[in-house]
Design a protein around this motif. Structure first.
Motif, short mmCIF file in Angstrom:
data_model
loop_
_atom_site.label_atom_id
_atom_site.label_comp_id
_atom_site.label_asym_id
_atom_site.label_seq_id
_atom_site.Cartn_x
_atom_site.Cartn_y
_atom_site.Cartn_z
N VAL A 50 0.84 -1.20 0.00
CA VAL A 50 0.00 0.00 0.00
C VAL A 50 0.88 1.25 0.00
CG1 VAL A 50 -1.88 1.16 1.17
CG2 VAL A 50 -1.77 -1.30 1.21
N PHE B 252 0.86 4.22 -2.61
CA PHE B 252 0.74 5.59 -2.11
C PHE B 252 1.80 6.47 -2.77
CE2 PHE B 252 1.37 9.12 0.73
CZ PHE B 252 0.10 9.40 1.19
N SER C 81 -6.63 -3.42 0.23
CA SER C 81 -5.78 -2.84 -0.81
C SER C 81 -6.47 -2.85 -2.16
CB SER C 81 -4.47 -3.61 -0.94
OG SER C 81 -3.99 -3.97 0.29
N SER D 286 -6.01 9.64 -5.50
CA SER D 286 -5.34 8.57 -4.76
C SER D 286 -4.99 8.94 -3.32
CB SER D 286 -4.07 8.11 -5.48
OG SER D 286 -3.71 8.98 -6.50
N TYR E 53 -5.73 6.12 -0.28
CA TYR E 53 -4.55 5.38 0.19
C TYR E 53 -4.20 5.76 1.62
CZ TYR E 53 -3.79 2.84 -4.04
OH TYR E 53 -3.95 1.97 -5.07
#
Lengths: 216, 251
Positions: A69, A73, B168, B181, B185
């Motif tokens: 993740v 990111f 995820s 994003s 995230y």
């Protein structure tokens, strides 16, 4: 279901490319994690809690959240903020940052294992702070922690396939590309699986030998 | 992010992640105890086979193993594995190998005299293990198992690459849907952090309990020691020793 040696032969050029990229990520990632980890570890001992607490929180956060993740990111969010890196650079930074939080714990343990008398002696000789760290504390700490750092380098090696998720051309991505063009999944995947064992096992033997020599 | 995205993808994603964690932790625990005790077996062959297992599964990458189980095993067996189970199998087998090293280290750290006393009292090997060795070894294992469980939680994120709809994967879908994003995230990182925090707290409680069973009292810590005023050296020593015992297992 048969094993096809010619598929292995066809895969070899890509395989070596993948090995090179994997090792490149590993070396640069290790360097980042060793340096950044030391910065965290010294910050853990900062005199004021306004440094200690945020650093503790941030490293704990990075350490307990998945690398995958974090990769996404960095890969998707940084460009939104106007920072553009290639997939390879992003991946290397992400893996180095992630493992720096582990190496920080190793450094911390190593530094705390240095007897307090050494700190006191440095104070008594009125050494400046940077001399205390560079000439007295770190040389003694590094000796104890080298094997533990080695373990994390091996762990990092086993996490490099995650970089395939953002398209870095390391071993796993190479085998996926190969499979996508030849429809042969068995041979490339098995080969890279074995390659990881073949690199990681001797490396772990080396770390164990180091441990016997350096840590007594 | 709209409520619909949240309800249809993120919340089920959290549930899938928790399920994956529970299933693969159970499998990993079974593998760890079986292989770990096999490594202290008196027969050289059993020890060797268990050693080969740990070295192979610790040596290879969990993600490569997962892809292998998903793409290579089905043609071999002539049947397809559901992605979820391929993932559970890969996570359980590889983290079980790490756990086996912890179990072996803890069993070896029990004083030799304890085992000898068991032999002198003519306990069977199974009784020795169950009544003498494990009750003393389990509290030793707890801190390392706690770390391993966090690693396993992080490992569950890999399954999104097989298309299993965990947190995820939900983040990926939301990013595609909203073209944004940073927000999703950040949220998914926080979700993992909260899950990991809850895990650490419950493992600490479990550790105190198993320690109390063998008569060791330990004071409760505040917030998992995260904000401990000064880092106590004993715990740090433990960590260094832990990585040394694990020997390459400290992923």
């Amino acid at each position: 279901m048969t094993w096809d040696w010619s598929a292995i032969a066809d895969f070899m050029p890509r395989f070596w490319d993948g090995v090179l990229i994997t090792l490149q990520v590993l070396v640069l990632g290790s360097l980042i994690s060793f340096t950044l980890g030391l910065v965290w570890a010294i910050a853990f001992r900062a005199p004021t809690r306004f440094i200690r607490w945020p650093v503790n929180l941030v490293t704990e956060f990075i350490r307990t959240t998945p690398l995958l993740v974090q990769l996404f990111f960095l890969y998707f969010v940084l460009p939104e903020w106007g920072v553009q890196f290639s997939a390879l650079t992003t991946g290397t930074i992400a893996i180095g940052l992630h493992y720096s939080t582990y190496t920080a714990q190793v450094y911390r343990a190593g530094i705390e294992a240095v007897p307090p008398g050494q700190w006191e002696a440095a104070t008594a000789l009125s050494l400046p702070a940077h001399r205390t760290w560079i000439a007295v504390i770190l040389p003694q700490a590094v000796r104890r922690i080298t094997p533990a750092l080695g373990n994390y380098v091996i762990a990092m090696l086993k996490d490099t396939p995650l970089l395939a998720a953002i398209g870095v051309l390391e071993l796993l991505q190479q085998s996926r590309l190969e499979s996508a063009s030849t429809f042969q999944y068995t041979e490339p995947l098995t080969l890279i699986g074995i390659a990881f064992v073949l690199i990681a096992y001797p490396a772990s033997l080396l770390v164990r030998a180091l441990e016997r020599r350096l840590v007594r | 992010m709209t409520a619909g995205l949240w309800q249809n993808w993120v919340l089920p994603g959290i549930w899938i992640t928790v399920q994956l964690l529970v299933y693969s932790a159970v499998l990993a625990a079974v593998v760890a105890f079986a292989v770990g005790t096999a490594r202290t077996h008196r027969s050289r062959t059993v020890r060797f086979l268990a050693g080969v297992y740990t070295e192979i599964f610790r040596g290879t990458s969990a993600l490569v193993l997962m892809f292998w189980l998903f793409f290579v095993v089905p043609p071999l067996m002539g049947r397809q594995l559901v992605p979820m189970w391929a993932a559970v199998l890969a996570l359980g087998l590889s983290y079980g190998a790490y756990g086996a090293e912890i179990v072996r280290g803890a069993l070896n750290s029990v004083a030799v005299a304890q085992r000898e006393a068991g032999i002198a009292l003519s306990f069977t090997p199974w009784q020795r293990l169950r009544l003498i060795l494990l009750p003393q070894a389990v509290p030793e294992m707890m801190p390392s198992f706690c770390n391993l469980l966090i690693e396993l939680l992080k490992g569950t994120a890999l399954v999104s690459l097989l298309g299993v709809g965990d947190v995820s994967f939900a983040a990926y879908l939301v990013r595609l849907a909203t073209q944004e994003s940073a927000q999703i995230y950040t949220i998914s990182l926080v979700i993992y952090f909260v899950l990991a925090f809850a895990l650490t707290r419950s493992m600490k409680a479990l550790e105190r309990r198993t320690k109390r069973n063998v008569g060791i009292e330990s004071p409760p810590g505040l917030l998992g020691g995260l904000f401990a005023k000064d880092p106590d050296s004993e715990r740090a020593e433990d960590k260094l020793a832990g990585t040394a015992v694990a020997g390459g297992a400290s992923k």
